[in-house]
Write a protein that holds these residues in place. Structure first.
Motif, PDB file in Angstrom:
ATOM      1  N   LEU A 129      36.872  42.813  33.912  1.00  0.00           N
ATOM      2  CA  LEU A 129      37.223  42.101  35.139  1.00  0.00           C
ATOM      3  C   LEU A 129      36.250  40.983  35.472  1.00  0.00           C
ATOM      4  N   ASP A 130      35.101  40.950  34.788  1.00  0.00           N
ATOM      5  CA  ASP A 130      34.120  39.889  35.036  1.00  0.00           C
ATOM      6  C   ASP A 130      34.718  38.537  34.631  1.00  0.00           C
ATOM      7  N   GLY A 131      34.734  37.603  35.564  1.00  0.00           N
ATOM      8  CA  GLY A 131      35.277  36.282  35.265  1.00  0.00           C
ATOM      9  C   GLY A 131      36.769  36.156  35.492  1.00  0.00           C
ATOM     10  N   THR A 132      37.431  37.249  35.932  1.00  0.00           N
ATOM     11  CA  THR A 132      38.851  37.158  36.275  1.00  0.00           C
ATOM     12  C   THR A 132      38.972  36.628  37.709  1.00  0.00           C
ATOM     13  N   THR A 133      40.156  36.679  38.275  1.00  0.00           N
ATOM     14  CA  THR A 133      40.355  36.065  39.595  1.00  0.00           C
ATOM     15  C   THR A 133      41.269  36.905  40.489  1.00  0.00           C
ATOM     16  N   VAL A 172      43.292  40.852  35.401  1.00  0.00           N
ATOM     17  CA  VAL A 172      43.253  40.139  34.120  1.00  0.00           C
ATOM     18  C   VAL A 172      44.410  39.163  33.946  1.00  0.00           C
ATOM     19  N   ASN A 173      45.439  39.275  34.792  1.00  0.00           N
ATOM     20  CA  ASN A 173      46.574  38.348  34.749  1.00  0.00           C
ATOM     21  C   ASN A 173      47.180  38.259  33.350  1.00  0.00           C
ATOM     22  N   THR A 183      48.558  47.644  33.779  1.00  0.00           N
ATOM     23  CA  THR A 183      47.414  47.481  32.880  1.00  0.00           C
ATOM     24  C   THR A 183      46.160  47.152  33.697  1.00  0.00           C
ATOM     25  N   GLY A 184      45.861  45.865  33.863  1.00  0.00           N
ATOM     26  CA  GLY A 184      44.608  45.484  34.500  1.00  0.00           C
ATOM     27  C   GLY A 184      44.762  44.565  35.692  1.00  0.00           C
TER      28      GLY A 184
END
Length: 203
Positions: A66-70, A88-89, A127-128
């Motif tokens: 999830l680091d750097g996702t939005t 994570v889109n 999922t994420g």
């Protein structure tokens, strides 16, 4: 007299052990801190009531997926109400295999204000990606005549710190053209970056 003293000593020795065992039985739920470009959000994760969904979310956290996702979506359903969505889109470099669906009819959880649930298509495809309810949104629960989806969405936690940040995200600017179908106009512009997701030590 001596017997009473011995009994009192035995109780004094056993009591701390019993207290420790009780504390272990009610260990606090894990928490995850999302450091975002809008501020800090802390989620308490329901590992007991929603074990499959909670374990999935914690895996994304622990593997730094999830680091750097939005946070990329804000859906307003009324004044100060709706949901914000992030994760994570569907990024193939970050996404893990989908998980089994845990409906609210099974977990006993509900889409209360601050509830965190999995975004999905059909049941069993989560999922994420996740969303946070702003205001009660019981129509996302399973099993009600007014449910937007008969199977509902899987709640796995709640925001315990930073709902002011979540509400600010809900009110943030969106693109009038980005997004497909009913999500058109709900895509944040600019998106809110989740710079880091990590387990928190608690309050």
């Amino acid at each position: 007299m001596i017997r009473r003293a011995i009994l009192g000593l035995a109780v004094a020795l056993v009591w701390p052990a019993l207290a420790m065992a009780q504390d272990a039985a009610v260990a606090p739920l894990p928490r995850v801190a999302l450091e975002t470009s809008a501020g800090r959000i802390v989620i308490e994760v329901e590992t007991l009531k929603a074990p499959i969904t909670a374990a999935n979310f914690l895996r994304y956290v622990d593997e730094h997926r999830l680091d750097g996702t939005t946070f990329y979506r804000a859906m307003q359903a009324g004044p100060g109400a709706g949901l914000v969505q992030g994760g994570v889109n569907n990024n193939p470099d970050r996404v893990l295999p989908p998980i089994a669906h845990e409906p609210t009819t099974q977990t006993g959880l509900s889409h209360i204000d601050g509830a965190v649930a999995m975004a999905r298509y059909a049941p069993g495809t989560a999922t994420g990606d996740f969303f946070v309810s702003v205001g009660p949104t019981p129509s996302y629960d399973a099993g009600w005549p007014f449910s937007v989806d008969a199977d509902g969405f899987a709640v796995f936690g709640r925001v315990v710190e930073g709902m002011d940040i979540v509400r600010a995200i809900l009110s943030a600017p969106t693109s009038p053209t980005e997004g497909e179908g009913f999500m058109r106009g709900q895509m944040l512009e600019p998106k809110i970056v989740i710079t880091r997701a990590s387990r928190s030590r608690g309050p």
